[in-house]
Design an enzyme around this catalytic site. Structure first.
Site, PDB file in Angstrom:
ATOM      1  N   HIS A  61      85.959 -27.362  67.415  1.00  0.00           N
ATOM      2  CA  HIS A  61      87.065 -27.967  66.672  1.00  0.00           C
ATOM      3  C   HIS A  61      88.329 -27.827  67.495  1.00  0.00           C
ATOM      4  CE1 HIS A  61      87.364 -23.723  65.543  1.00  0.00           C
ATOM      5  NE2 HIS A  61      88.551 -23.931  64.993  1.00  0.00           N
ATOM      6  N   HIS A  63      91.451 -26.452  66.700  1.00  0.00           N
ATOM      7  CA  HIS A  63      92.445 -25.410  66.456  1.00  0.00           C
ATOM      8  C   HIS A  63      92.955 -24.877  67.800  1.00  0.00           C
ATOM      9  CE1 HIS A  63      92.324 -23.522  62.155  1.00  0.00           C
ATOM     10  NE2 HIS A  63      93.509 -24.039  62.414  1.00  0.00           N
ATOM     11  N   ASP A  65      93.686 -21.986  69.032  1.00  0.00           N
ATOM     12  CA  ASP A  65      93.093 -20.824  69.684  1.00  0.00           C
ATOM     13  C   ASP A  65      91.760 -21.150  70.353  1.00  0.00           C
ATOM     14  OD1 ASP A  65      92.294 -21.110  66.941  1.00  0.00           O
ATOM     15  OD2 ASP A  65      91.321 -19.161  67.003  1.00  0.00           O
ATOM     16  N   HIS A  66      91.144 -22.279  69.992  1.00  0.00           N
ATOM     17  CA  HIS A  66      89.862 -22.664  70.587  1.00  0.00           C
ATOM     18  C   HIS A  66      90.014 -23.622  71.762  1.00  0.00           C
ATOM     19  CE1 HIS A  66      86.988 -20.948  67.544  1.00  0.00           C
ATOM     20  NE2 HIS A  66      88.153 -20.818  66.926  1.00  0.00           N
ATOM     21  N   HIS A 153      85.282 -26.245  57.841  1.00  0.00           N
ATOM     22  CA  HIS A 153      86.457 -25.425  58.168  1.00  0.00           C
ATOM     23  C   HIS A 153      87.713 -26.080  57.580  1.00  0.00           C
ATOM     24  CE1 HIS A 153      88.616 -22.371  60.308  1.00  0.00           C
ATOM     25  NE2 HIS A 153      89.055 -23.127  61.294  1.00  0.00           N
ATOM     26  N   ASP A 176      84.113 -21.923  63.754  1.00  0.00           N
ATOM     27  CA  ASP A 176      84.767 -21.430  62.540  1.00  0.00           C
ATOM     28  C   ASP A 176      84.280 -22.265  61.351  1.00  0.00           C
ATOM     29  OD1 ASP A 176      86.148 -19.825  64.256  1.00  0.00           O
ATOM     30  OD2 ASP A 176      88.114 -20.725  63.894  1.00  0.00           O
ATOM     31  N   HIS A 240      84.704 -13.528  67.689  1.00  0.00           N
ATOM     32  CA  HIS A 240      85.971 -14.015  67.116  1.00  0.00           C
ATOM     33  C   HIS A 240      86.347 -13.141  65.913  1.00  0.00           C
ATOM     34  CE1 HIS A 240      89.218 -16.543  66.082  1.00  0.00           C
ATOM     35  NE2 HIS A 240      88.588 -17.659  65.725  1.00  0.00           N
TER      36      HIS A 240
END
Length: 286
Positions: A61, A63, A65-66, A153, A176, A240
Site C-alpha cells: 500500500h 502509506h 512509512d512503506h 486497511h 497492514d 512492523h
C-alpha cells in the site's frame, strides 16, 4: 526453499535500531523487495544485496512509512547498474502506484538531469514498469509465481497482500490489515505468513487519540496469530511492531501470539532471517 529476511521491523516513528517496514524475499534465484520503508537500502547492503539486483518491487500500500525510500531505490538502482540497456524495474502495487512513482521521479527530476548531463552512458531517466493490481496472478518466471489479493486497511484503500510460491514452498506477506476473508483465502495452507502487528494493550492507555487511532486498521498480535491459525500456516513471522519491541520484551509478544497459534512463531530485529521449505518444515536464523 524461500528465504525471508525482515529488512525493517519499525514503525512510522524513527527508531535507531529499526528501519522502516520492508521485507526481502529470495526464491528461485529471484529477489523481491516488499515495501521500501526508511533505511531499506542500508539493510539490503548488510546482506550484500544491491538495488541493481532486485527482480521486482512489491508494494502492499501507499502509506508513507512503506514507501519512504522509494526514490532511493529507483535512483540507486539506476546509477549502480552499468548494463548498456537497463531493463525497467517491475513495480507491482495497488491502484495509485503509478502516480506515486511518476511523482517521485518528478521530485528527483533535477538530480536525474544532473546525472544525465554528467555521465555519457546515462541517457534516460530510471526505467520502471508499473503494474497496478488488486487481485490475481501477477508474476510467473522461472518457477516463481506471485498472486495478489485485497486486504482491509481502510480508510487506506485499496491495499493488497502477496503470496509468493516456489518449488512447493509458499510465503504470504500481508502488509497492514485487519483480519479479512480475502487474506484468509490468500494465506490458506501457506508455509509462512509475514504479518504486521500491534500491541493494543500498550497503545490504549496512551493519552494521544491519534496514536490510539492506529488500532482501528491494524491487526493486533493475537489477530495476526488467529489469521495464521485459520489458514493453517506453518510459521507466523511478525514484523512492523507498534510500539517497538524493547529488549527483553520478545517473549511477551511471542506469548500473546502463542495463546492462539501453536506452531512456529518468529519475532526478530532487522535482518532476522527465516527459511521456508515445502510443507511445514522451517529453519530459523538471523
Amino acid at each position: 526453499m524461500i528465504e525471508v529476511t525482515l529488512l525493517g521491523t519499525g514503525s512510522p516513528i524513527p527508531d535507531a535500531r529499526r528501519a522502516g517496514p520492508s521485507t526481502l524475499v529470495r526464491a528461485g534465484g529471484q529477489t523481491f523487495l516488499v515495501d521500501c520503508g526508511r533505511g531499506v537500502l542500508q539493510r539490503t547492503a548488510a546482506l550484500g544485496v544491491g538495488a541493481n539486483s532486485l527482480s521486482a518491487l512489491l508494494l502492499t500500500h501507499l502509506h508513507s512509512d512503506h514507501i519512504a525510500d522509494l526514490g532511493d531505490v529507483l535512483i540507486t538502482r539506476w546509477v549502480s547498474n552499468f548494463a548498456p540497456d537497463l531493463a525497467p524495474l517491475p513495480i507491482i502495487g495497488p491502484p495509485g502506484t503509478a502516480e506515486v512513482v511518476e511523482n517521485m521521479l518528478k521530485a528527483f527530476g533535477p538530480d536525474i538531469g544532473y546525472r544525465i548531463a554528467h555521465h555519457a552512458d546515462l541517457t534516460a531517466p530510471p526505467p520502471v514498469e508499473v503494474e497496478e493490481v488488486t487481485d490475481g496472478v501477477v508474476w510467473g518466471r522461472d518457477g516463481v509465481s506471485i498472486r495478489v489479493a485485497p486486504t482491509d486497511h481502510r480508510p487506506v484503500a485499496p491495499t493488497i497482500g502477496f503470496r509468493i510460491e516456489h518449488g512447493g514452498a509458499s510465503v504470504v506477506l500481508a502488509g497492514d490489515t485487519v483480519p479479512c476473508r480475502s487474506l484468509d483465502d490468500l494465506t490458506a495452507g501457506a508455509g509462512a505468513l509475514v504479518h504486521t502487528a500491534i500491541r493494543k494493550d500498550l497503545i490504549d492507555p496512551l493519552p494521544m487519540q491519534r496514536i490510539k487511532d492506529i488500532c482501528d486498521y491494524h491487526s493486533t498480535v493475537e489477530q495476526a496469530a488467529e489469521t495464521a491459525a485459520r489458514a493453517g500456516v506453518g510459521i507466523l513471522i511478525l514484523t512492523h511492531y507498534v510500539p517497538a519491541i524493547q529488549p527483553g520484551q520478545e517473549e511477551e509478544w511471542r506469548a500473546l501470539a502463542a495463546s492462539v497459534f501453536d506452531r512456529q512463531i518468529e519475532i526478530g530485529d532487522d535482518l532476522h532471517r527465516v527459511e521456508v521449505h515445502p510443507g511445514v518444515c522451517a529453519k530459523p536464523g538471523g
